[in-house]
Write a protein that holds these residues in place. Structure first.
Motif, mmCIF file in Angstrom:
data_model
loop_
_atom_site.group_PDB
_atom_site.id
_atom_site.type_symbol
_atom_site.label_atom_id
_atom_site.label_comp_id
_atom_site.label_asym_id
_atom_site.label_seq_id
_atom_site.Cartn_x
_atom_site.Cartn_y
_atom_site.Cartn_z
ATOM 1 N N VAL A 55 -7.214 2.751 0.628
ATOM 2 C CA VAL A 55 -6.067 3.142 -0.475
ATOM 3 C C VAL A 55 -6.475 4.417 -1.317
ATOM 4 O O VAL A 55 -7.198 4.917 -1.272
ATOM 5 C CB VAL A 55 -6.398 1.703 -1.820
ATOM 6 N N SER A 92 -1.513 5.618 1.571
ATOM 7 C CA SER A 92 -2.489 4.551 1.635
ATOM 8 C C SER A 92 -3.075 4.530 3.979
ATOM 9 O O SER A 92 -2.014 4.389 4.660
ATOM 10 C CB SER A 92 -2.583 3.021 1.328
ATOM 11 N N ASP A 135 -2.547 3.393 -5.734
ATOM 12 C CA ASP A 135 -2.738 2.029 -5.610
ATOM 13 C C ASP A 135 -3.144 1.301 -6.561
ATOM 14 O O ASP A 135 -3.049 0.403 -7.271
ATOM 15 C CB ASP A 135 -3.344 1.267 -4.067
ATOM 16 N N LEU A 176 0.100 -0.932 0.409
ATOM 17 C CA LEU A 176 -0.043 -0.327 -0.140
ATOM 18 C C LEU A 176 0.580 1.141 -0.066
ATOM 19 O O LEU A 176 2.298 0.946 -0.115
ATOM 20 C CB LEU A 176 -1.307 0.076 1.261
#
Lengths: 343, 343
Positions: free
Chosen positions: A105, A17, A109, A13
């Motif tokens: 996210v 994130s 991502d 991530l």
């Protein structure tokens, strides 16, 4: 409807994130059409979108549509956003990422995952990356994160960085849902219908313009009353509250300057780094991606063009949801921009 | 702050009220300033307004303000809307009208009550009736219901009939509150802080314009971040949920054509009946009382003038909440319009 394909990858991530830097078993839902030897066009989904609703006017021949990108001449890839219900989302993620525990996210991502998918498909370069709304934001993010990968990008009713106004508009539906009687901090066991209704009703007024209401355009859609229109399209019954919030989080944090900390948030600088030819294409009456923001962006793009849909159909015109004339105009301009045969 | 005066009258609720035609013990909160022998100016409150916040820039000398209507030359009457917390409202009404059982009252109920107050004060004619937002709507309603009673009316960021767009914008905060976890269908015993927060956060984005956010105008108000600004002004802690809904109901039903059923909803016809000189004065960037609606209204007024505040301060500019220049412009134009000395 073709079967959904899934591209699976354990991703790390992104730094923005939450949780940052953790490993996450991502699954990217996608369709491809045509032969990979043809020029590749990637069409990412928008907020609330599915593969099926993602700008079919650009490639499909269903219902007599004349495509800008016929699938015998282009390799068309359609992707679903993380959180959108088909790709990894609160409703389908494995433990410990299920439901309310789905990670926050970012576009990064999503974009890195899409890039990995393209690599796995053997796509070395995208002829075009074209998205609407959150899809338009993805176009900016792809063009910034992989500057040599995208030849043409089209941002339909989107932006390079989520404005404070846009952020606060999103706080409205978000607050309506998280404070609702049945959302239970996301730990609901039955669909939070009241919270989702509140969310959607808050959202609905933003999606269209003052002029759309003035002209009672719901009648053009076959509804006798505004209430009938709202009940049919904005009751939120089919949504998933945690999914709505997951996508919303991604949207609120959209910002291409984060890829270049040395730009210190100076959007003009980061825009200046984009190598792709850019067609920035808002709707005149979009209330949360207003054309004024896009006009400012284009000033700083190396190869930027600005076009505007002159319509009362507000934000949704940018996804092909406006009048036939609106959509036809978009198709012609996009075809011209990417050099596609279309007449 | 002067003590609040109350004008009490048993009224018959209007045909559009719910319940219609019932007797209701109404209490109208008001202030007067100056001598009744001077020209009378009535200033009605807006949504969320109190007597103290109702356009003091027009008459007060507090904080060095130069009034358009000095109280030694004018008889100034300030009134509070039913539901607004000072006049009869869910929080102060007697049984069986308390809290969630407060009636749905209309502008007609408000206007007839204000008229009765004026009669009781010995005011035969209003030199001017000037209101902002719901106050602007009241100006239209007073001028329509009592066409010979008002010489000049000024509608600041309001309208003669609540548009469908405006109606649906209001559905947003309304849904956020009624579906909230602590609203309990209005039968709460503690302030529904979460519902009121959701309500206010939904509302906040509408009150200002895209440009206001683009320019980070919260900094001009002394706030470092947008979140700080929102927390200070839009957390909803001091509101009363049932009161918010009571006023909202009145607003959503605003429509001067209802006084003339023979006009069959033809707004142009009803506007044509207004005898008062009208100054219709929106803000350029108002998102829910857009100037376009007012421009259309003015076409049908016998004595209508249109002025527009060129500002990014959206709706709230119309209440004197924009820049000093915005407010100064309004004052000058209002003074010119009513023939007041002001320079």
């Amino acid at each position: 409807m073709p079967e959904i394909q899934y591209f699976s990858k354990e991703i790390t991530l992104s730094p923005q994130s939450e949780p940052a830097g953790k490993s996450f078993p991502a699954k990217l839902a996608y369709w491809t059409f045509g032969d990979v030897s043809n020029p590749a066009v990637l069409l990412p989904s928008c907020y609330g979108g599915t593969l099926a609703t993602t700008t079919p006017f650009l490639y499909s021949t269903d219902e007599g549509n004349k495509p800008v990108f016929p699938t015998n001449k282009y390799f068309v890839i359609v992707t679903g956003l993380l959180g959108g219900g088909e790709s990894s989302s609160p409703i389908n993620a494995p433990e410990p990422w299920k439901a309310a525990d789905f990670p926050h996210v970012t576009y990064e991502d999503n974009i890195r995952l899409q890039y990995a998918l393209c690599e796995s498909l053997g796509v070395k370069k995208l002829h075009a990356y074209i998205g609407f709304s959150m899809g338009g934001q993805q176009a900016y993010h792809m063009a910034t994160l992989y500057p040599d990968f995208v030849e043409h990008m089209v941002c339909l009713a989107g932006s390079a960085r989520t404005s404070w106004h846009n952020w606060n508009f999103l706080e409205g539906p978000r607050n309506a849902l998280v404070h609702s009687i049945d959302f239970k901090e996301g730990r609901y066991t039955e669909t939070p219908l009241r919270g989702q209704r509140a969310f959607m009703r808050v959202y609905s007024t933003w999606a269209l313009s003052q002029g759309w209401y003035r002209q009672k355009c719901w009648e053009q859609l076959g509804f006798k009353t505004l209430e009938d229109y709202l009940e049919a399209g904005w009751s939120g019954e089919k949504a998933d509250g945690n999914g709505l919030l997951a996508l919303l989080w991604t949207w609120q944090k959209g910002d291409i300057t984060l890829y270049h900390p040395e730009d210190k948030g100076d959007l003009a600088k980061t825009l200046g780094r984009i190598k792709a030819k850019c067609l920035i294409f808002p709707s005149r009456t979009d209330t949360y991606f207003p054309p004024e923001d896009n006009e400012e962006e284009v000033k700083h793009l190396k190869h930027g063009e600005f076009r505007c849909i002159e319509t009362v159909w507000g934000h949704i015109a940018g996804g092909g949801g406006g009048t036939k004339e609106d959509t036809e105009y978009m198709k012609k301009e996009i075809a011209r921009f990417v050099g596609a045969e279309y007449a």
